[in-house]
Design an enzyme around this catalytic site. Structure first.
Site, PDB file in Angstrom:
ATOM      1  N   ASP A 148      67.952  -7.187 -17.528  1.00 37.02           N
ATOM      2  CA  ASP A 148      67.261  -6.987 -18.939  1.00 37.02           C
ATOM      3  C   ASP A 148      67.973  -5.601 -19.391  1.00 37.02           C
ATOM      4  OD1 ASP A 148      66.062  -9.403 -19.040  1.00 37.02           O
ATOM      5  OD2 ASP A 148      64.447  -8.393 -17.775  1.00 37.02           O
ATOM      6  N   SER A 158      68.488  -0.354 -22.323  1.00 38.07           N
ATOM      7  CA  SER A 158      67.169  -1.200 -21.724  1.00 38.07           C
ATOM      8  C   SER A 158      67.011  -2.316 -23.001  1.00 38.07           C
ATOM      9  CB  SER A 158      66.035  -0.360 -21.393  1.00 38.07           C
ATOM     10  OG  SER A 158      64.835  -1.346 -21.198  1.00 38.07           O
ATOM     11  N   ARG A 159      67.205  -3.489 -22.449  1.00 37.62           N
ATOM     12  CA  ARG A 159      67.063  -4.475 -23.707  1.00 37.62           C
ATOM     13  C   ARG A 159      65.590  -4.715 -24.030  1.00 37.62           C
ATOM     14  NH1 ARG A 159      71.049  -6.727 -20.239  1.00 37.62           N
ATOM     15  NH2 ARG A 159      73.134  -6.349 -21.322  1.00 37.62           N
ATOM     16  N   VAL A 160      64.777  -4.091 -23.519  1.00 46.38           N
ATOM     17  CA  VAL A 160      63.213  -4.356 -23.612  1.00 46.38           C
ATOM     18  C   VAL A 160      63.007  -2.856 -24.835  1.00 46.38           C
ATOM     19  CG1 VAL A 160      60.677  -3.807 -23.034  1.00 46.38           C
ATOM     20  CG2 VAL A 160      62.340  -5.249 -21.629  1.00 46.38           C
TER      21      VAL A 160
END
Length: 506
Positions: free
Chosen positions: A340, A365-367
């Site tokens: 992610d 960070s894809r969050v």
């Protein structure tokens, strides 16, 4: 001798004979046809299943990895020096399992759960297979809770969440293991249980990591799993799966766990070695075609579970190695597509003394900020853009010429940002410390300090907040925000610190 001793012995013997189960007993028995390089070819075991444990007549253990019609390819989990062609092999009917439970906390073990720290045998709560299905979509929940790494550049720019999978990637000797270990150390003040899995790492590197965890972390809530380069290839291959099973025990009970794989590039090399020895078809860079699948099914097991499943989480930090910064190599590309996000470490930054050597342009960070504390998200809002502009301006100013006022101000602010993001190892920052640093940067409180003064400001800040801004510390810890009055008091305390450092420098 008592007079009734013979009668007692005879009675006991009769009981044993009476209770004995008589009749034919079937055993799955095969023969070793050839053995070498930790891989055995076995005939006669027609009913063996994939990953089934095989026991050799001299006590060695292996597991079935290749199921051909005529020969079974078995990978040894122990030394193969005493195994010879013609030896008997027996199927167990069981797949590879490892001990799990509270008894592993504070221990150093091998991938089979056997102690390596000289302590007592592990008291296992249960034994679970190393290969387990990943939670389904319905069983998962959104990643919204933060994992505080204590590393300013990560927490402010690339926030991690509980249940996330974030890759740490870079060349050798760029601080990848240090970044991961510092994240584990930062959990000493949280409720997260830490698992460190060393796969094929040098003994000296593993010893340094263990020493750091014993010294700075809450080691009683850590598990260290070690598969050294001298171990059988099979032990190195099962290491990440065994570590994941140990971590899942806590996740499935509503707790939170963080696991580090150091590193999956060496695990992929071990998988390639086993595949070539068992005559599987090689593909790109001689890796077999399932090299993507072995890491995908491993990392998919990291997840944030729904409340119906207990609400536990398992966060994974796999580490991968690049060669000369080549992120497009086969294994790094695979892992980037599975995870992610990635934290990319740059060797040039490392040798310039910028540690952690995080490349803010390539890392992501894809969050994102969904897991950040509201105050930290607000304070670090434009930090990444400001820092990227500074790096670009710095390159142009190297060609000469005196920058004009606005550019000079940007360069000065960028130098302070770089100093704030530079952090000594094994010294994690609290959330309040990071938020205060970002507020100080945004408010220009450190603009009057020389770059070396920024390091002194960062070092003195925790003590200053403890003594002069305890109310702000409590509010940030409890709510992640600050009201107007408390923020003003915090800024006033930091202004006093900056003035005292500036006066001391004069």
């Amino acid at each position: 001798m008592p007079a009734d001793a013979p009668d007692d012995w005879l009675a006991r013997a009769r009981e044993v004979v009476r209770d004995a189960t008589l009749g034919p007993r079937a055993t799955h028995r095969g023969l070793v046809e050839e053995i070498g390089d930790g891989v055995a070819r076995i005939s006669g075991l027609l009913d063996v299943r994939l990953d089934e444990v095989l026991r050799f007549e001299n006590g060695q253990v292996g597991f079935a990895r290749v199921l051909d019609p005529d020969l079974i390819g078995a990978v040894m989990l122990d030394g193969a020096t005493d195994v010879e062609a013609g030896d008997a092999v027996f199927g167990s009917g069981e797949v590879v399992q490892v001990p799990v439970g509270e008894g592993l906390l504070g221990r150093i073990v091998d991938p089979m759960g056997r102690p390596l720290d000289g302590g007592a045998p592990i008291e296992a709560g249960a034994h679970l297979p190393i290969e387990r299905p990943a939670p389904g979509i319905i069983e998962r929940d959104l990643v919204t809770e933060p994992v505080q790494t204590g590393i300013a550049v990560v927490d402010t720019l690339f926030a991690l969440g509980r249940g996330q999978r974030e890759l740490i990637v870079g060349d050798t000797a760029t601080g990848r293991t240090t970044l991961a270990v510092d994240t584990l150390i930062a959990q000493r003040d949280s409720d997260i249980i830490c698992i460190y899995v060393a796969i094929g790492q040098k003994t000296s590197s593993v010893r340094r990591a263990i020493t750091a965890l014993r010294t700075h972390a809450d080691f009683a809530r850590c598990i260290v799993l070690v598969a050294s380069p001298a171990d059988a290839p099979g032990l190195q291959w099962i290491a990440p799966y065994a570590g994941m099973t140990m971590a899942e025990y806590f996740r499935d009970r509503g707790q939170h766990a963080l696991i580090v794989f150091d590193d999956l590039s060496k695990h992929a090399a071990t998988h390639r070695e086993i595949a070539l020895l068992t005559e599987q078809s090689p593909g790109r860079e001689a890796y077999p075609g399932d090299v993507f699948h072995i890491h995908a099914r491993l990392l998919e097991r990291a997840a944030k579970l729904s409340q119906a499943r207990g609400g536990g989480s398992l966060t994974a930090l796999p580490i991968a190695e690049t060669d000369a910064g080549n992120l497009s190599a086969y294994i790094p590309t695979n892992l980037i597509s599975i995870t992610d996000g990635q934290i990319v470490l740059d060797s040039t930054l490392f040798h310039q003394g910028q540690k952690p050597a995080v490349d803010v342009g390539l890392s992501v960070s894809r969050v994102g900020g969904k897991t950040q504390a509201p105050l930290l998200r607000e304070a670090a809002g434009s930090l990444r853009l400001d820092y990227a502009q500074f790096l670009e301006l710095e390159v142009f100013t190297r060609f000469g010429g005196m920058p004009e006022g606005r550019v000079r101000t940007q360069l000065r602010r960028g130098e302070r940002i770089r100093e704030v993001l530079r952090q000594p190892q094994h010294r994690p920052l609290r959330l309040a410390d990071e938020a205060a640093l970002m507020i100080a940067l945004r408010g220009g409180l450190m603009d009057g300090l020389a770059p070396e003064g920024v390091a002194a400001f960062r070092a003195a800040l925790p003590g200053t907040l403890d003594h002069g801004a305890s109310g702000a510390l409590r509010m940030i810890a409890e709510t992640g925000t600050l009201d107007t009055a408390t923020r003003s008091a915090l800024i006033a305390e930091m202004e006093r610190l900056a003035r005292s450092l500036a006066q001391a420098a004069e």
